[in-house]
Design an enzyme around this catalytic site. Sequence first.
Site, PDB file in Angstrom:
ATOM      1  N   TYR A 123      18.375  15.991  85.716  1.00  0.00           N
ATOM      2  CA  TYR A 123      19.231  16.833  84.880  1.00  0.00           C
ATOM      3  C   TYR A 123      19.998  16.060  83.818  1.00  0.00           C
ATOM      4  CZ  TYR A 123      18.341  20.832  87.899  1.00  0.00           C
ATOM      5  OH  TYR A 123      17.752  21.853  88.585  1.00  0.00           O
ATOM      6  N   LYS A 175      12.531  12.659  98.540  1.00  0.00           N
ATOM      7  CA  LYS A 175      11.082  12.691  98.358  1.00  0.00           C
ATOM      8  C   LYS A 175      10.626  11.249  98.111  1.00  0.00           C
ATOM      9  CE  LYS A 175       7.213  15.031  97.897  1.00  0.00           C
ATOM     10  NZ  LYS A 175       6.611  15.826  98.978  1.00  0.00           N
ATOM     11  N   ASP A 209      10.200  18.933 101.075  1.00  0.00           N
ATOM     12  CA  ASP A 209       9.310  20.081 101.312  1.00  0.00           C
ATOM     13  C   ASP A 209       9.380  20.540 102.762  1.00  0.00           C
ATOM     14  OD1 ASP A 209       8.294  17.504 101.423  1.00  0.00           O
ATOM     15  OD2 ASP A 209       6.215  18.089 101.149  1.00  0.00           O
ATOM     16  N   ASP A 233      19.951  21.758  93.667  1.00  0.00           N
ATOM     17  CA  ASP A 233      19.996  23.014  92.927  1.00  0.00           C
ATOM     18  C   ASP A 233      19.174  24.069  93.667  1.00  0.00           C
ATOM     19  OD1 ASP A 233      20.395  24.839  90.947  1.00  0.00           O
ATOM     20  OD2 ASP A 233      19.208  23.826  89.422  1.00  0.00           O
TER      21      ASP A 233
END
Length: 337
Positions: A123, A175, A209, A233
């Site tokens: 972001y 991740k 995930d 988010d």
Amino acid sequence: MPTVVTLIPGDGIGPDITEATVRVLEASGADIEWDRQEAGSAAVPTHGDPMPDETLASIGRTRVALKGPLETPVGEGFRSVNVALRKSFDLYANVRPAHVMMLGGKFDKVDIVLVRENTEGLYIGIEHYVRIGDDPRAAAESLAVITRFGSQRVIRYAFEYAVAHGRKKVTLVHKANILKFSQGLFLDVGREIAKEYAGRVEFEEQIVDAMAMKLVLYPERFDVLVTTNLFGDILSDLISGLVGGLGLAPGANIGASAAIFEAVHGTAPDIAGKGVANPGALILAACLMLDHLGDTARAGRIRAALEATIRERKSVTRDLGGTASTREFADAIIARL
Ligand code: NAD
């Protein structure tokens, strides 16, 4: 001495839910002096600016603000004031609790606090197109920047939050199996900081995930979550969905020099001016503010009064299945206080 807090009523339903929240806080006996300021569309006619200097100066002085939702014009007009506030005060941690208040939904035991890194990652807004041959937009690149400093302060905030609120576990969501450098750095910093809290707060790692699936299957297994900006988010909306959506979702934006508390929802233009908005999310945001100011017992009493009012279902707004106005809902909470 009262604590001075900047109060920004905001746009749309903002003034109604802010007034309800101020009344509930006053009824609880909270020793707060409000420094009322304007921002957003409401500030444009009076100040010619959606983010007036006086408002910024007030937050700089008080270091704590309670804010109603602010409208962001789509496409044209001024840029998001919410983003400007985040940048001006370096509000690096976005804290979003999700707690079941209305029984009878899919889950009865969700009580999660998600801490989202709010200044880095994908972001930061550094992106560009890559020209290949005569196609100027043949490819696009967005940079995800993770720093040791940024990771340390948000992960430490999550652990300190867990200690201060008697919570048992911090789950770091990442991740790093694929993004070995950026996500790997965040995870490494987490492992280091976790050692300092060993024996006090349990530490767990989850790949994002798998985490999304586990949150939907057994959310009751999770306590405090900490993660990078984009994952935060997405997962913060996921957890608010687990507990019934936006009407009761508060958020805190924590920085080194200031903290701003708000509802997660927006200005609700479809019901603005009708006096039917649910003030619950902003009242819960005010409770986060009281926690932040060290007045946790009072915050607990207000939450209990709100929860009991909701569970009784007699005086709740229509989004919660009732017929009460914003004012009547607040009155019912005040009666319980
Ligand atoms: P929204 O959250 O305002 O509304 C979505 C839906 O939820 C609407 O149907 C609305 O009526 C309902 N809703 C929201 N809050 C409610 C409440 N307290 N009680 C009852 N129902 C409620 O989202 P939107 O329509 O996408 O956004 C409207 C404006 O708000 C936009 O200008 C947007 O930029 C702004 N916004 C501001 C913030 C903020 O200030 N933090 C956050 C999100 C959106």
